[in-house]
Design an enzyme around this catalytic site. Sequence first.
Site, PDB file in Angstrom:
ATOM      1  N   GLY A 164       0.786  -1.218  -0.019  1.00  0.00           N
ATOM      2  CA  GLY A 164       0.211   0.075  -0.521  1.00  0.00           C
ATOM      3  C   GLY A 164       0.994   1.618   0.222  1.00  0.00           C
ATOM      4  N   SER A 165       0.489   2.653   1.038  1.00  0.00           N
ATOM      5  CA  SER A 165       1.118   3.391   0.129  1.00  0.00           C
ATOM      6  C   SER A 165       1.892   3.762   1.359  1.00  0.00           C
ATOM      7  CB  SER A 165       0.116   4.580   0.639  1.00  0.00           C
ATOM      8  OG  SER A 165      -0.334   4.856   2.055  1.00  0.00           O
ATOM      9  N   THR A 166       2.901   4.387   1.017  1.00  0.00           N
ATOM     10  CA  THR A 166       4.478   4.979   2.522  1.00  0.00           C
ATOM     11  C   THR A 166       3.587   5.623   3.403  1.00  0.00           C
ATOM     12  OG1 THR A 166       5.303   5.205   0.159  1.00  0.00           O
ATOM     13  CG2 THR A 166       6.332   6.095   2.283  1.00  0.00           C
TER      14      THR A 166
ATOM     15  N   GLY B 122       2.208   2.722   5.005  1.00  0.00           N
ATOM     16  CA  GLY B 122       3.587   1.330   5.811  1.00  0.00           C
ATOM     17  C   GLY B 122       4.265   2.039   6.748  1.00  0.00           C
TER      18      GLY B 122
ATOM     19  N   GLU C  10       5.557  -3.467   0.960  1.00  0.00           N
ATOM     20  CA  GLU C  10       6.186  -2.800  -0.448  1.00  0.00           C
ATOM     21  C   GLU C  10       4.996  -1.933  -0.939  1.00  0.00           C
ATOM     22  OE1 GLU C  10       5.385  -3.965  -4.804  1.00  0.00           O
ATOM     23  OE2 GLU C  10       3.740  -3.957  -3.412  1.00  0.00           O
TER      24      GLU C  10
END
Length: 490
Positions: free
Chosen positions: A240-242, A245, A262
């Site tokens: 997903g999105s940073t 994360g 990821e």
Amino acid sequence: MTTIINTRSPYIDGKSVVGEGKSLPVINPATENVITEVETTSVRQVETAILAARRAFDIGDWAWADRRDRVRMILGMLDYFEEHRDELAQTIQQEAGATTRMLGSAQLDHAIAQMRQTVDLYLTLPDEEYSPRPLDVAIAANTVGLSVMTYEPVGVVSCISAYNCPFWINAWKAIPALLTGNTVVLRPSPFTPLSALVFGDAAEAAGLPAGVLNVVLEAGYEGSALMTTHPAVDQISFTGSTAVGKSIMRQAADTAKRVMLELGGKSVQLYLPDGVDKAPMGFPVVFANHSGQACVAATRMLVPHDRKDEVLDKGAAIAARLTIGDPADASTLMGPLISAAQRDRCESYVQRSVAAGGRVVTGGKRPPGHDRGYYFEPTILDVPDNSNPAAQEEIFGPVVTVIGYDTVDEAIAIANDSPYGLSGQVYSPDLVAATAVARRIRAGAVNVNGLGASAYASSGGYKESGLGRERGVDGLRAYQEIKHLSVNNW
């Protein structure tokens, strides 16, 4: 007529259960119509799933069974997917907006084929390897008997996936984790729950023991927060999105969980001076890749300054010919984005890019004639430099920025001037020169003169694009602990 998968309930501890949460409507992004509604899990039920996975790992036979028994059941799951291929394809198309072309590749068929390859790869890996160096203390005492490194499952794995390639991402997380003896709690995106619920159906059909695989659903984030903080969870695998994360890393810290992430990307397609003729075809590759909704999409194009106008003109001509519309139409190249919010995000970035000195070459808005559906035109932006917001931030849509360079060293510097480092591409007929440039790009996977992904080769991100590797030997070992076992003479 083919129908979508009809499962609507969470799968916990070996059976479908009535969800205690609010019902969740599943929207077809191509029509904005509600396909169906699914039952969501309460936070209490998420914990029930976690504890079921814990029990199945600690006192069940799954983790320590003969690997051939696990493989047999995993192959049974893959057989189930293939037997229900048409319903599954219809499901992915309706909930994710995937085109028929994408179903034949990354969205479904390649995923199943690569999972079979992953099974084959797993069977070649040893469960233990002799240590090349005996223990010094044991040598001195003349008692050394055996020194080996063993590979063991981590334990309970929380798998939290994204919406863009929902079946493939779910498979890339759950299947390697299960193969290596872990138990799993799978939480899909609320946009695409149906293609995750089929994993519960497949597990039941294949005879997986109760608690080994659980599928939970939610519209919010309380359940996933529990999946990243609960002491009974040993590992988190997230795509997903940073931004999310980073939150997961913080949530996992208190219990020191293993984390695989990821995350976002802002990948480049870098055309060396002798490879610029290929550049115009780089635009439809991004646009056709689920309308740019791919973390690996190469949305920054780098070309020499003196060829930039030529590339922009040819790219605009190609974009004008792309077929946008019904994903079920075999001629459609570009389907919708996942939501109105994502469409608005693309439009916002176009406006921000222009405000910062960029120019819209083509696209930049909702296409005419598409009053319903979350469609956005294939968009090409001419930006003055890499500091433009559209060049720095992940948009996750069909928007490509074109940046000029004067020297190859400058192009490499631009490629690496990003908080992300997920993937990249380099194009040139000179393979030696292109490969040398590819080695200097700070990304987890770099393709020379084309795209490539394999069940046998791992990928992962540098910098803010993530931690750990998926696929290949590294992707299987990522779900295993390494133990040194020394056995000495009495």
